[in-house]
Scaffold this active site. Sequence first.
Site, mmCIF file in Angstrom:
data_model
loop_
_atom_site.group_PDB
_atom_site.id
_atom_site.type_symbol
_atom_site.label_atom_id
_atom_site.label_comp_id
_atom_site.label_asym_id
_atom_site.label_seq_id
_atom_site.Cartn_x
_atom_site.Cartn_y
_atom_site.Cartn_z
ATOM 1 N N TYR A 142 0.788 -1.169 -0.004
ATOM 2 C CA TYR A 142 0.027 0.079 0.019
ATOM 3 C C TYR A 142 0.843 1.080 -0.064
ATOM 4 O O TYR A 142 1.603 1.337 0.864
ATOM 5 C CB TYR A 142 -0.824 -0.157 1.226
ATOM 6 C CG TYR A 142 -1.872 1.158 1.279
ATOM 7 C CD1 TYR A 142 -2.885 1.546 0.371
ATOM 8 C CD2 TYR A 142 -1.638 2.091 2.270
ATOM 9 C CE1 TYR A 142 -3.517 2.637 0.442
ATOM 10 C CE2 TYR A 142 -2.409 3.200 2.241
ATOM 11 C CZ TYR A 142 -3.281 3.464 1.614
ATOM 12 O OH TYR A 142 -4.171 4.528 1.529
ATOM 13 N N ASP A 234 9.597 2.967 0.141
ATOM 14 C CA ASP A 234 8.542 3.449 0.924
ATOM 15 C C ASP A 234 8.496 3.256 2.348
ATOM 16 O O ASP A 234 8.398 2.517 3.063
ATOM 17 C CB ASP A 234 6.967 3.149 0.211
ATOM 18 C CG ASP A 234 6.019 3.693 1.066
ATOM 19 O OD1 ASP A 234 6.156 4.272 2.107
ATOM 20 O OD2 ASP A 234 4.747 3.701 0.619
ATOM 21 N N LYS A 263 4.486 10.065 8.815
ATOM 22 C CA LYS A 263 4.231 9.597 9.996
ATOM 23 C C LYS A 263 5.259 10.197 11.181
ATOM 24 O O LYS A 263 5.131 11.437 11.501
ATOM 25 C CB LYS A 263 4.135 8.099 10.203
ATOM 26 C CG LYS A 263 2.972 7.498 9.660
ATOM 27 C CD LYS A 263 2.817 6.132 9.740
ATOM 28 C CE LYS A 263 1.678 5.301 8.568
ATOM 29 N NZ LYS A 263 0.316 5.720 8.872
#
Length: 444
Positions: A142, A234, A263
């Site tokens: 994802y 990622d 994050k």
Amino acid sequence: MNHERSRELYDRALSVAPGGVNSSVRAIQPYPFFVEKGDGGHVIDADGNRYLDFVMGYGPLLLGHDLPEQVQSAIQQRAAEGPMYGAPTEVEVELAEFVARHVPSVEMVRFVNSGTEATVSAVRLARGYTGRDKIVIMQGSYHGAQESTLVEGEGCHTSPSSPGIPESFAEHTITVPFNDEEYVEGVFESHGDEIAAVLTEPILGNHGIVHPVEGYHETLRDLCDDYGSLLIFDEVITGFRVGGPQCAQGKFGIEPDVTTFGKIVGGGFPVGAIGGKSEIIEQFTPAGDVFQSGTFSGHPVTMAAGLETLRYAAENDVWEQVNDLGAQMREGLTDIVADRAPEYTVVGSDSIFKVIFTRDGASGENHCGSGCRQRESCPSYDACPKNGADVDRAETERWERLFWPAMKDQGVFLTPNQFESQFVSAAHTEDDIEEALEAYKEAL
């Protein structure tokens, strides 16, 4: 537990928000509890119920909900000085310098506002830099809500996984199984001259937590070098969580060409970033021709929160602390699973963890101890999930419909699906871990 207030709020939310939520992962049957506030390693909901929190905002809260004084002060000072300016500030330079100083592959950084925006920009950058269109991603990975990676299918036979995405986007995306070296080598043999980049998480963190088998990332690095493609890591989840300040790429000893962050790098505020070699990152406008811009990029409050969070973590051995707690959790879960559910698999690294409800575990013989490491010498090696499809075959409905509610009723807040990671923070204690393990024991 009483949830009357949460039910009332959800009823109101259904009238003004699709599905009553602003992110689909928060949709819980029959309805989610609404959080009133955080408290260290806990959250307290609108009805006053208190939960041990291992969601931690889906990963950004390395320090937990009660921020240290130096972090709070930096945030409050920036907010008091004005919301934002539409001009650069020193703090965004300082945060970029911290990232470039610690992450092995990063020389230059462009800040954006979310992990999704970071991966969208990284894909555009790779295409602009190489002059090619095709992107290779891992099945089950994802990379945010973006058109180039919201695809399903195998190899070149892909289609959009959501309405609203033209088929032409999927035509340029190739999916490969994570950890399958032979498969990705075949893809490059057939399409290498068309591939702009391989986009992968160092560890699949949004699909059950799957570690790379030995040599897999090295194979990706070599293929990208041989064919002139970019390797994009990622690290939105793993960045400054796995591998400490060097991130997962430092832990695995692999230097990608481009890295995306989110994050933790924003200290709990909306953030994303794209980092890499100067030659590549300078292709972004205004230095280069690949357009990228954003009104709120490098927001001073976010930059201050991220910088002081990372400084505090580096100065106070936070990564060692949370990694020790993560190991305590995974080791305890390994013992519980061996006794209560030997077909299940404990996974994770550093301060992340998960129990995957696999159907054919090896009788609890998890010789990795504190989470699957994909070691061929481990008796459980063949049973451990190697890719997203393996996780898909787990008992996902059992997690969502039975296990998650059972843990919630015991005051433990986990992500409501089988796929998302769980996180330990510096606000958690050894007693918190033991309390959670007792809840796991009861629920399993």
